[in-house]
Design a protein around this motif. Sequence first.
Motif, PDB file in Angstrom:
ATOM      1  N   GLY B 126     -30.532 -39.377  -3.492  1.00 18.90           N
ATOM      2  CA  GLY B 126     -31.403 -38.716  -4.467  1.00 18.90           C
ATOM      3  C   GLY B 126     -32.463 -37.857  -3.780  1.00 18.90           C
ATOM      4  N   VAL B 127     -32.768 -38.183  -2.525  1.00 24.68           N
ATOM      5  CA  VAL B 127     -33.797 -37.436  -1.783  1.00 24.68           C
ATOM      6  C   VAL B 127     -33.378 -35.975  -1.574  1.00 24.68           C
ATOM      7  CG1 VAL B 127     -35.135 -37.340   0.347  1.00 24.68           C
ATOM      8  CG2 VAL B 127     -34.667 -39.546  -0.708  1.00 24.68           C
ATOM      9  N   PRO B 128     -32.170 -35.707  -0.991  1.00 25.11           N
ATOM     10  CA  PRO B 128     -31.772 -34.297  -0.860  1.00 25.11           C
ATOM     11  C   PRO B 128     -31.656 -33.573  -2.199  1.00 25.11           C
ATOM     12  CG  PRO B 128     -30.041 -35.763  -0.030  1.00 25.11           C
ATOM     13  CD  PRO B 128     -31.239 -36.591  -0.266  1.00 25.11           C
ATOM     14  N   ILE B 129     -31.245 -34.274  -3.248  1.00 23.06           N
ATOM     15  CA  ILE B 129     -31.135 -33.610  -4.553  1.00 23.06           C
ATOM     16  C   ILE B 129     -32.534 -33.200  -5.041  1.00 23.06           C
ATOM     17  CG2 ILE B 129     -30.382 -33.841  -6.964  1.00 23.06           C
ATOM     18  CD1 ILE B 129     -28.240 -35.769  -6.024  1.00 23.06           C
ATOM     19  N   ALA B 130     -33.515 -34.088  -4.831  1.00 20.36           N
ATOM     20  CA  ALA B 130     -34.880 -33.789  -5.280  1.00 20.36           C
ATOM     21  C   ALA B 130     -35.451 -32.583  -4.537  1.00 20.36           C
ATOM     22  CB  ALA B 130     -35.777 -35.010  -5.088  1.00 20.36           C
ATOM     23  N   VAL B 131     -35.226 -32.532  -3.212  1.00 20.69           N
ATOM     24  CA  VAL B 131     -35.833 -31.443  -2.445  1.00 20.69           C
ATOM     25  C   VAL B 131     -35.036 -30.137  -2.546  1.00 20.69           C
ATOM     26  CG1 VAL B 131     -36.885 -33.063  -0.819  1.00 20.69           C
ATOM     27  CG2 VAL B 131     -34.692 -32.016  -0.244  1.00 20.69           C
ATOM     28  N   ALA B 132     -33.832 -30.207  -3.126  1.00 20.94           N
ATOM     29  CA  ALA B 132     -32.993 -29.008  -3.245  1.00 20.94           C
ATOM     30  C   ALA B 132     -33.598 -27.984  -4.210  1.00 20.94           C
ATOM     31  CB  ALA B 132     -31.592 -29.389  -3.717  1.00 20.94           C
ATOM     32  N   ALA B 133     -34.416 -28.448  -5.152  1.00 20.66           N
ATOM     33  CA  ALA B 133     -35.006 -27.541  -6.138  1.00 20.66           C
ATOM     34  C   ALA B 133     -36.060 -26.651  -5.470  1.00 20.66           C
ATOM     35  CB  ALA B 133     -35.626 -28.347  -7.269  1.00 20.66           C
ATOM     36  N   ASN B 134     -36.369 -25.513  -6.142  1.00 19.01           N
ATOM     37  CA  ASN B 134     -37.393 -24.619  -5.609  1.00 19.01           C
ATOM     38  C   ASN B 134     -38.731 -25.337  -5.482  1.00 19.01           C
ATOM     39  OD1 ASN B 134     -35.923 -22.147  -7.675  1.00 19.01           O
ATOM     40  ND2 ASN B 134     -35.727 -22.300  -5.463  1.00 19.01           N
ATOM     41  N   HIS B 135     -39.029 -26.184  -6.460  1.00 20.42           N
ATOM     42  CA  HIS B 135     -40.276 -26.939  -6.418  1.00 20.42           C
ATOM     43  C   HIS B 135     -39.976 -28.351  -6.902  1.00 20.42           C
ATOM     44  CE1 HIS B 135     -44.705 -26.649  -6.081  1.00 20.42           C
ATOM     45  NE2 HIS B 135     -44.659 -27.715  -6.839  1.00 20.42           N
ATOM     46  N   SER B 136     -40.508 -29.345  -6.201  1.00 22.49           N
ATOM     47  CA  SER B 136     -40.210 -30.724  -6.573  1.00 22.49           C
ATOM     48  C   SER B 136     -41.484 -31.466  -6.957  1.00 22.49           C
ATOM     49  CB  SER B 136     -39.514 -31.441  -5.421  1.00 22.49           C
ATOM     50  OG  SER B 136     -40.265 -31.301  -4.236  1.00 22.49           O
ATOM     51  N   PHE B 137     -41.340 -32.313  -7.972  1.00 24.36           N
ATOM     52  CA  PHE B 137     -42.443 -33.168  -8.400  1.00 24.36           C
ATOM     53  C   PHE B 137     -41.999 -34.614  -8.327  1.00 24.36           C
ATOM     54  CE2 PHE B 137     -43.749 -29.272 -10.623  1.00 24.36           C
ATOM     55  CZ  PHE B 137     -45.090 -29.231 -10.258  1.00 24.36           C
ATOM     56  N   ILE B 138     -42.970 -35.486  -8.179  1.00 27.16           N
ATOM     57  CA  ILE B 138     -42.675 -36.921  -8.242  1.00 27.16           C
ATOM     58  C   ILE B 138     -43.744 -37.580  -9.097  1.00 27.16           C
ATOM     59  CG2 ILE B 138     -43.892 -37.407  -6.058  1.00 27.16           C
ATOM     60  CD1 ILE B 138     -41.681 -39.572  -5.540  1.00 27.16           C
ATOM     61  N   ALA B 139     -43.329 -38.492  -9.965  1.00 23.17           N
ATOM     62  CA  ALA B 139     -44.291 -39.242 -10.770  1.00 23.17           C
ATOM     63  C   ALA B 139     -45.055 -40.180  -9.839  1.00 23.17           C
ATOM     64  CB  ALA B 139     -43.561 -40.021 -11.847  1.00 23.17           C
ATOM     65  N   PRO B 140     -46.339 -40.428 -10.119  1.00 20.02           N
ATOM     66  CA  PRO B 140     -47.131 -41.249  -9.193  1.00 20.02           C
ATOM     67  C   PRO B 140     -46.534 -42.637  -8.967  1.00 20.02           C
ATOM     68  CG  PRO B 140     -48.506 -40.350 -10.960  1.00 20.02           C
ATOM     69  CD  PRO B 140     -47.111 -39.932 -11.253  1.00 20.02           C
ATOM     70  N   THR B 141     -45.816 -43.159  -9.958  1.00 17.25           N
ATOM     71  CA  THR B 141     -45.255 -44.508  -9.817  1.00 17.25           C
ATOM     72  C   THR B 141     -43.831 -44.500  -9.277  1.00 17.25           C
ATOM     73  OG1 THR B 141     -44.547 -44.372 -12.107  1.00 17.25           O
ATOM     74  CG2 THR B 141     -46.621 -45.502 -11.690  1.00 17.25           C
ATOM     75  N   ALA B 142     -43.262 -43.315  -9.118  1.00 17.67           N
ATOM     76  CA  ALA B 142     -41.864 -43.248  -8.677  1.00 17.67           C
ATOM     77  C   ALA B 142     -41.757 -43.520  -7.183  1.00 17.67           C
ATOM     78  CB  ALA B 142     -41.288 -41.880  -8.994  1.00 17.67           C
ATOM     79  N   THR B 143     -40.598 -43.959  -6.747  1.00 19.82           N
ATOM     80  CA  THR B 143     -40.401 -44.229  -5.326  1.00 19.82           C
ATOM     81  C   THR B 143     -39.106 -43.586  -4.826  1.00 19.82           C
ATOM     82  OG1 THR B 143     -39.106 -46.241  -5.608  1.00 19.82           O
ATOM     83  CG2 THR B 143     -41.478 -46.502  -5.539  1.00 19.82           C
ATOM     84  N   MET B 144     -39.073 -43.381  -3.531  1.00 19.85           N
ATOM     85  CA  MET B 144     -37.863 -42.876  -2.887  1.00 19.85           C
ATOM     86  C   MET B 144     -37.596 -43.747  -1.669  1.00 19.85           C
ATOM     87  SD  MET B 144     -38.745 -38.844  -3.048  1.00 19.85           S
ATOM     88  CE  MET B 144     -37.179 -38.105  -3.439  1.00 19.85           C
ATOM     89  N   THR B 145     -36.446 -44.375  -1.623  1.00 17.84           N
ATOM     90  CA  THR B 145     -36.095 -45.187  -0.458  1.00 17.84           C
ATOM     91  C   THR B 145     -35.310 -44.320   0.518  1.00 17.84           C
ATOM     92  OG1 THR B 145     -35.889 -47.065  -1.937  1.00 17.84           O
ATOM     93  CG2 THR B 145     -35.089 -47.366   0.293  1.00 17.84           C
ATOM     94  N   ILE B 146     -35.829 -44.267   1.748  1.00 20.20           N
ATOM     95  CA  ILE B 146     -35.159 -43.491   2.789  1.00 20.20           C
ATOM     96  C   ILE B 146     -34.595 -44.482   3.797  1.00 20.20           C
ATOM     97  CG2 ILE B 146     -35.497 -41.760   4.583  1.00 20.20           C
ATOM     98  CD1 ILE B 146     -37.966 -40.859   2.870  1.00 20.20           C
ATOM     99  N   HIS B 147     -33.301 -44.466   3.974  1.00 18.19           N
ATOM    100  CA  HIS B 147     -32.666 -45.412   4.904  1.00 18.19           C
ATOM    101  C   HIS B 147     -31.414 -44.775   5.486  1.00 18.19           C
ATOM    102  CE1 HIS B 147     -29.322 -46.461   2.207  1.00 18.19           C
ATOM    103  NE2 HIS B 147     -30.182 -46.163   1.261  1.00 18.19           N
TER     104      HIS B 147
END
Lengths: 68, 245
Positions: B126-147
């Motif tokens: 989901g991380v590459p998909i999120a950053v693929a957009a021209n501009h990315s937002f994240i909700a303050p409570t949302a998380t991204m696991t990088i492994h």
Amino acid sequence: MILYTPLSQEDIFPTANSSYNNRQFISYEGRSVYAEQMEDGSYQLLQLMSTDPQDFLDEKFTPGSILS
Amino acid sequence: MNNKNEKKETQQPNEGQENQSGIVQKIQQLGQSNVAQAPDSNVHVLTIIGQIEGHVQLPPQNKTTKYEHLLPQLIAIEQNPKIEGLVILLNTVGGDVEAGLALSEMIASMSKPTVSIVLGGGHSIGVPIAVAANHSFIAPTATMTIHPVRLTGLVIGVPQTFEYLDKMQERVIDFVVNHSNIKEEKFKELMFAKGNLTRDIGTNVVGTNAVDYGLIDGIGGVKEAMQKVNELIDKNKDMDEQVIQ
């Protein structure tokens, strides 16, 4: 049998895959929808696959509606 | 068809009753009687939920996003002149690496403005998909696991498979580094960090931290995303006008 476990009910007794057999992707009014065939043969809409946000306001495509 | 004929025949005596049963049916379906209507939208929404399903069909209990459904939709959005922007909603636990990279590349190569919002979770692929957009937002409570990328099942030819996986991971890292402001060293540090996840190496990055690391462009939700996409659409239009002049 008495179970005492932190596992959830679904982990121990998984839902049978066959209960999903009557679900399929079909085309309805030009949109792709995920629908479940009911016992009487009609289809009930489960999920609308569309990128148009207005489609989700269309009564015809609301989840639970019977496709005609 | 049958219903229509029946309606015509019984229209007059039963009209009131039918009306009522229509409302009852609607309440049963929606839990409410009316849904708001609005004009056509120039911004389309792509939701990416559950698992990203790739080459293998997952058991039906899983909620999945099938990439073969999304790729043609992305082409349709690119081609339709009435659609001016795209908002991508993400709440995914990850999934197939190549399917996820395919979606990411498609989103990144679109000419129309794209804005992504990570809600709840945008883990792993989901991380590459999120950053693929021209501009990315994240909700303050949302998380991204990088492994690190992993594989389950039978492995034939361990060194070759290891190399293959290593290359695959490199592709993910390259994509994220190229499409966000995070440094490669920082991303790798997060990916291989020990002691953060209970049974794994990696990091669970929460909303504000993701922005601090440069992974995501800003904290926000629907309002910020719609503002941004409209801003990008206006910018796009100005550019087009300049070209014409």
